[in-house]
Motif scaffolding. Sequence first.
Motif, short mmCIF file in Angstrom:
data_model
loop_
_atom_site.label_atom_id
_atom_site.label_comp_id
_atom_site.label_asym_id
_atom_site.label_seq_id
_atom_site.Cartn_x
_atom_site.Cartn_y
_atom_site.Cartn_z
N ALA A 76 0.86 -1.19 0.00
CA ALA A 76 0.00 0.00 0.00
C ALA A 76 0.88 1.24 0.00
O ALA A 76 1.84 1.32 0.78
CB ALA A 76 -0.91 0.01 1.22
N GLU A 77 0.56 2.19 -0.89
CA GLU A 77 1.33 3.41 -1.01
C GLU A 77 0.38 4.56 -1.34
O GLU A 77 -0.41 4.47 -2.27
CB GLU A 77 2.35 3.26 -2.14
N CYS A 78 0.47 5.65 -0.57
CA CYS A 78 -0.34 6.83 -0.86
C CYS A 78 0.25 7.49 -2.11
O CYS A 78 1.44 7.80 -2.16
CB CYS A 78 -0.33 7.80 0.31
N VAL A 79 -0.61 7.71 -3.13
CA VAL A 79 -0.11 8.29 -4.39
C VAL A 79 -0.71 9.65 -4.71
O VAL A 79 -0.23 10.33 -5.61
CB VAL A 79 -0.32 7.33 -5.58
N ALA A 80 -1.76 10.07 -3.98
CA ALA A 80 -2.37 11.38 -4.28
C ALA A 80 -3.27 11.82 -3.12
O ALA A 80 -3.86 11.01 -2.43
CB ALA A 80 -3.18 11.32 -5.56
N PHE A 81 -3.36 13.13 -2.98
CA PHE A 81 -4.25 13.77 -2.02
C PHE A 81 -4.01 13.29 -0.58
O PHE A 81 -4.96 13.03 0.17
CB PHE A 81 -5.72 13.56 -2.41
N GLY A 82 -2.75 13.21 -0.19
CA GLY A 82 -2.39 12.75 1.14
C GLY A 82 -3.04 13.54 2.26
O GLY A 82 -3.26 13.01 3.35
N ASP A 83 -3.37 14.80 1.98
CA ASP A 83 -4.02 15.63 2.99
C ASP A 83 -5.41 15.12 3.36
O ASP A 83 -5.97 15.53 4.38
CB ASP A 83 -4.11 17.08 2.51
N LEU A 84 -5.96 14.21 2.58
CA LEU A 84 -7.29 13.66 2.87
C LEU A 84 -7.25 12.49 3.85
O LEU A 84 -8.29 11.92 4.17
CB LEU A 84 -7.97 13.22 1.57
N GLY A 85 -6.05 12.13 4.31
CA GLY A 85 -5.94 11.02 5.27
C GLY A 85 -6.43 9.72 4.65
O GLY A 85 -6.02 9.35 3.55
N PRO A 86 -7.35 9.02 5.31
CA PRO A 86 -7.81 7.75 4.77
C PRO A 86 -8.56 7.88 3.44
O PRO A 86 -8.71 6.91 2.72
CB PRO A 86 -8.74 7.19 5.84
N GLU A 87 -9.02 9.10 3.13
CA GLU A 87 -9.70 9.31 1.84
C GLU A 87 -8.73 9.66 0.71
O GLU A 87 -9.15 9.92 -0.41
CB GLU A 87 -10.79 10.38 1.97
N ALA A 88 -7.44 9.64 0.99
CA ALA A 88 -6.43 9.84 -0.05
C ALA A 88 -6.51 8.68 -1.05
O ALA A 88 -7.20 7.69 -0.82
CB ALA A 88 -5.03 9.89 0.58
N ILE A 89 -5.81 8.82 -2.15
CA ILE A 89 -5.74 7.73 -3.12
C ILE A 89 -4.51 6.89 -2.80
O ILE A 89 -3.39 7.40 -2.76
CB ILE A 89 -5.69 8.25 -4.56
N TYR A 90 -4.75 5.61 -2.58
CA TYR A 90 -3.68 4.65 -2.31
C TYR A 90 -3.58 3.68 -3.47
O TYR A 90 -4.59 3.26 -4.04
CB TYR A 90 -3.97 3.85 -1.03
N LYS A 91 -2.36 3.33 -3.81
CA LYS A 91 -2.10 2.28 -4.79
C LYS A 91 -1.85 1.01 -4.00
O LYS A 91 -0.96 0.96 -3.15
CB LYS A 91 -0.87 2.64 -5.64
N LEU A 92 -2.67 0.01 -4.26
CA LEU A 92 -2.56 -1.26 -3.55
C LEU A 92 -2.19 -2.37 -4.52
O LEU A 92 -2.61 -2.36 -5.68
CB LEU A 92 -3.90 -1.65 -2.91
#
Length: 175
Positions: free
Chosen positions: A139-155
């Motif tokens: 799992a890696e956060c790839v966008a909109f990290g400021d949204l916390g769990p609602e960020a986009i993660y690449k899994l």
Amino acid sequence: MKQINVTSPLSDSVITSLQAGDRILLSGVIYTGRDAAHKRMTELISAGKPLPFDICGQTIYYAGPCPAPPGRVIGSIGPTTSSRMDAYSPDLIQKGLRVMIGKGPRSQEVIEAIRRHKGIYFAAVGGAGALLSLCVETAECVAFGDLGPEAIYKLTVRNMPLVVAIDGFGNHEIH
């Protein structure tokens, strides 16, 4: 019902071979995204700006992962109610999104976009987020990290159990 192993990103031939009601085990790369991320992505599309990742041919799982407990890749990652993304989905499908994973019914507009662009909608079991997290290998956060769990993660997932809820022809009866 047959059970089929598929790998994301899904090819056109795989998408058109699946039928509503088929049980699948999904492996490969998928992205997470919920309401806030979908809103941002459609705002970028409206502004003529690039999306934070190439959405063409990709899979989005409507989920907001919980923080990873010690020794785990990710925390609980259950599906979000898909209808919350219905206002945004047709634009993303038109831009190349092929596969969506969530829970619950979709609007007629989304069903038509799936049919027109030969996409597919998989249902995940609600309430099984801890079990589904066991399918996640990376799992890696790839966008909109400021949204916390609602960020986009690449899994990267392996053998995620899903059901074809709407197939590439718009059929949505589960047999």
